[in-house]
Design a protein around this motif. Structure first.
Motif, PDB file in Angstrom:
ATOM      1  N   ILE A 295       0.847  -1.199   0.000  1.00 50.56           N
ATOM      2  CA  ILE A 295       0.000   0.000   0.000  1.00 50.56           C
ATOM      3  C   ILE A 295       0.879   1.243   0.000  1.00 50.56           C
ATOM      4  CG2 ILE A 295      -1.757   1.293   1.282  1.00 50.56           C
ATOM      5  CD1 ILE A 295      -2.573  -1.424   2.531  1.00 50.56           C
ATOM      6  N   GLU A 297       0.487   5.086   1.022  1.00 49.00           N
ATOM      7  CA  GLU A 297      -0.361   6.081   1.688  1.00 49.00           C
ATOM      8  C   GLU A 297       0.019   7.472   1.204  1.00 49.00           C
ATOM      9  OE1 GLU A 297      -2.858   5.347   3.360  1.00 49.00           O
ATOM     10  OE2 GLU A 297      -2.567   3.411   4.352  1.00 49.00           O
ATOM     11  N   GLY A 299      -1.992  10.282   1.815  1.00 53.46           N
ATOM     12  CA  GLY A 299      -2.728  11.293   2.559  1.00 53.46           C
ATOM     13  C   GLY A 299      -4.176  11.342   2.144  1.00 53.46           C
ATOM     14  N   GLN A 301      -5.450  10.105  -0.505  1.00 56.84           N
ATOM     15  CA  GLN A 301      -5.866   8.860  -1.121  1.00 56.84           C
ATOM     16  C   GLN A 301      -4.849   7.774  -0.806  1.00 56.84           C
ATOM     17  OE1 GLN A 301      -6.062   9.447  -5.363  1.00 56.84           O
ATOM     18  NE2 GLN A 301      -3.866   9.556  -5.623  1.00 56.84           N
ATOM     19  N   ARG A 302      -5.228   6.565  -1.128  1.00 54.94           N
ATOM     20  CA  ARG A 302      -4.387   5.401  -0.859  1.00 54.94           C
ATOM     21  C   ARG A 302      -4.296   4.576  -2.137  1.00 54.94           C
ATOM     22  NH1 ARG A 302      -7.102   2.157   3.638  1.00 54.94           N
ATOM     23  NH2 ARG A 302      -5.651   3.175   5.086  1.00 54.94           N
ATOM     24  N   THR A 316      -7.227   2.827  -6.454  1.00 50.80           N
ATOM     25  CA  THR A 316      -7.241   4.002  -5.583  1.00 50.80           C
ATOM     26  C   THR A 316      -8.421   3.893  -4.630  1.00 50.80           C
ATOM     27  OG1 THR A 316      -6.291   5.362  -7.342  1.00 50.80           O
ATOM     28  CG2 THR A 316      -7.319   6.522  -5.511  1.00 50.80           C
ATOM     29  N   ASP A 318     -10.234   5.218  -0.666  1.00 46.16           N
ATOM     30  CA  ASP A 318     -10.273   6.197   0.411  1.00 46.16           C
ATOM     31  C   ASP A 318      -9.442   5.684   1.584  1.00 46.16           C
ATOM     32  OD1 ASP A 318     -11.357   7.467   2.949  1.00 46.16           O
ATOM     33  OD2 ASP A 318     -12.527   8.561   1.454  1.00 46.16           O
ATOM     34  N   PRO A 319      -8.619   6.557   2.193  1.00 48.49           N
ATOM     35  CA  PRO A 319      -7.775   6.107   3.311  1.00 48.49           C
ATOM     36  C   PRO A 319      -8.567   5.598   4.504  1.00 48.49           C
ATOM     37  CG  PRO A 319      -7.044   8.245   2.502  1.00 48.49           C
ATOM     38  CD  PRO A 319      -8.354   7.963   1.845  1.00 48.49           C
ATOM     39  N   GLN A 320      -9.846   5.972   4.602  1.00 46.39           N
ATOM     40  CA  GLN A 320     -10.657   5.547   5.741  1.00 46.39           C
ATOM     41  C   GLN A 320     -11.235   4.141   5.573  1.00 46.39           C
ATOM     42  OE1 GLN A 320     -10.524   7.645   8.301  1.00 46.39           O
ATOM     43  NE2 GLN A 320      -9.322   8.967   6.937  1.00 46.39           N
TER      44      GLN A 320
END
Length: 361
Positions: A295, A297, A299, A301-302, A316, A318-320
């Motif tokens: 992965i 990271e 910020g 996006q991930r 791509t 969402d980081p959440q």
């Protein structure tokens, strides 16, 4: 200001086994900002230098306005160049560097002073006019180089990778300055870069070059959303478009043992290359099985790198969103791109897929 017309232009260096530029045809409209983009060695700087008169044209014709300029000296082509290395005279002040070309053309002193003052105001160089280049930062030196071009009031600006020597943060701010300046002056501009992000953010139209030939010409978003070949798909966009080996069977696309139902018969048969943008994939309860490798990271996006049926793929997310080692992915069929496996060219009939919107299953 003037249009630039490039007609059937080729360049072969002495002793070379093949041309470095082959049969280029391109019209840059009056006031348009065109960006030549491609990997190192694709011929973009050679093409720019032929327009500038710094390289001899082997075949074809270059017009600036109504003039054929093949045999015209660079100084007489009514163009101004901004180079990667600034090309400033170290013993001259900023003011003298900006005025030098006008003095050589016997421009009246009062007009020189007025032009330099206006360019300095536009580029926020007023406090630095009496400094020497060694007392300036890289960004300030590049603005001086731009100012020297601006005071010429040329028919066209030619930019040869002008931001390559700047750090990442400064490149972003200088991109904005160049674009604002070009819009304000409405001067025909030809810009060379290998940085596809720089190309996307600056251009009215992109010209993607590959091995000395034009691969595609179009507006940045047009090229991003409808690449003409696997080369363009893999070069334009960050991350690059995912390209997967697949097969067409009627209205189905097969990736390994998994099937994509498109809802419409496709005219292609057999092996094709399937393209999917990373942002067009979503997590799903059903769909293609995706095994996560690593992965990134970023910020906001991930980027999740992994494999589908043994083929590498980036998505791509969402980081959440909580992640697992194995997930399933889906995509609506209008987001699929089909390419010929041998030639790499886009298959136009792939747009039939857009009429239906089932997901990968």
């Amino acid at each position: 200001m003037a249009a630039i017309t490039i007609t059937n232009v080729s360049k072969t260096y002495p002793g070379a086994s093949a041309p470095s530029i082959t049969d280029i045809n391109l019209t840059i409209q009056d006031g348009e900002f065109i960006v030549l983009v491609g990997p190192s060695g694709c011929g973009k700087s050679t093409l720019l230098r032929m327009v500038a008169g710094l390289e001899e044209i082997t075949d074809g014709e270059v017009r600036i306005g109504d003039r054929v300029v093949n045999k015209v000296d660079p100084a007489d082509r009514d163009i101004a160049m901004v180079f990667q290395n600034y090309a400033l005279y170290p013993h001259m002040s900023v003011r003298e560097n900006m005025a030098y070309g006008l003095k050589n053309r016997k421009t009246p002193k009062a007009e020189i002073e007025a032009r330099v003052a206006e360019a300095a105001r536009m580029l926020e160089l007023g406090p630095y006019l009496d400094r020497k280049p060694r007392a300036l930062s890289g960004g300030q030196r590049q603005r001086v180089a731009m100012g020297r071009a601006v005071v010429r009031q040329p028919a066209a600006f030619l930019f040869d990778e002008p931001l390559s020597n700047l750090d990442a943060k400064l490149r972003v701010s200088m991109r904005g300055e160049i674009r604002r300046l070009q819009k304000r002056l409405a001067t025909t501009s030809l810009y060379v870069t290998h940085d596809q992000l720089e190309a996307m953010t600056l251009a009215d139209r992109l010209v993607v070059l590959n091995a000395g030939k034009i691969e595609q010409v179009g507006a940045p978003l047009e090229i991003y959303h409808r690449p003409a070949s696997t080369f363009v798909a893999s070069f334009i966009g960050s991350p690059a478009m995912n390209l997967l080996d697949a097969e067409v069977d009627g209205n189905r696309l097969r990736i390994g043992s998994h099937v994509i139902e498109t809802g419409r018969a496709l005219s292609a048969r057999g092996a094709i290359t399937l393209g999917i943008r990373a942002e067009d994939l979503q997590l799903s309860a059903s769909g293609l099985p995706f095994k996560v490798d690593f992965i990134e990271e970023l910020g906001a996006q991930r980027l999740v790198h992994g494999q589908i049926e043994g083929q590498t793929l980036v998505v791509t997310l969402d980081p959440q969103v909580p992640l697992q080692d194995e997930m399933r992915l889906s995509v609506t069929s209008e987001k699929l791109h089909l390419f010929d496996t041998i030639s790499g060219k886009r298959l136009d009939h792939a747009q039939a897929v857009a009429a239906a919107t089932p997901v990968l299953a």
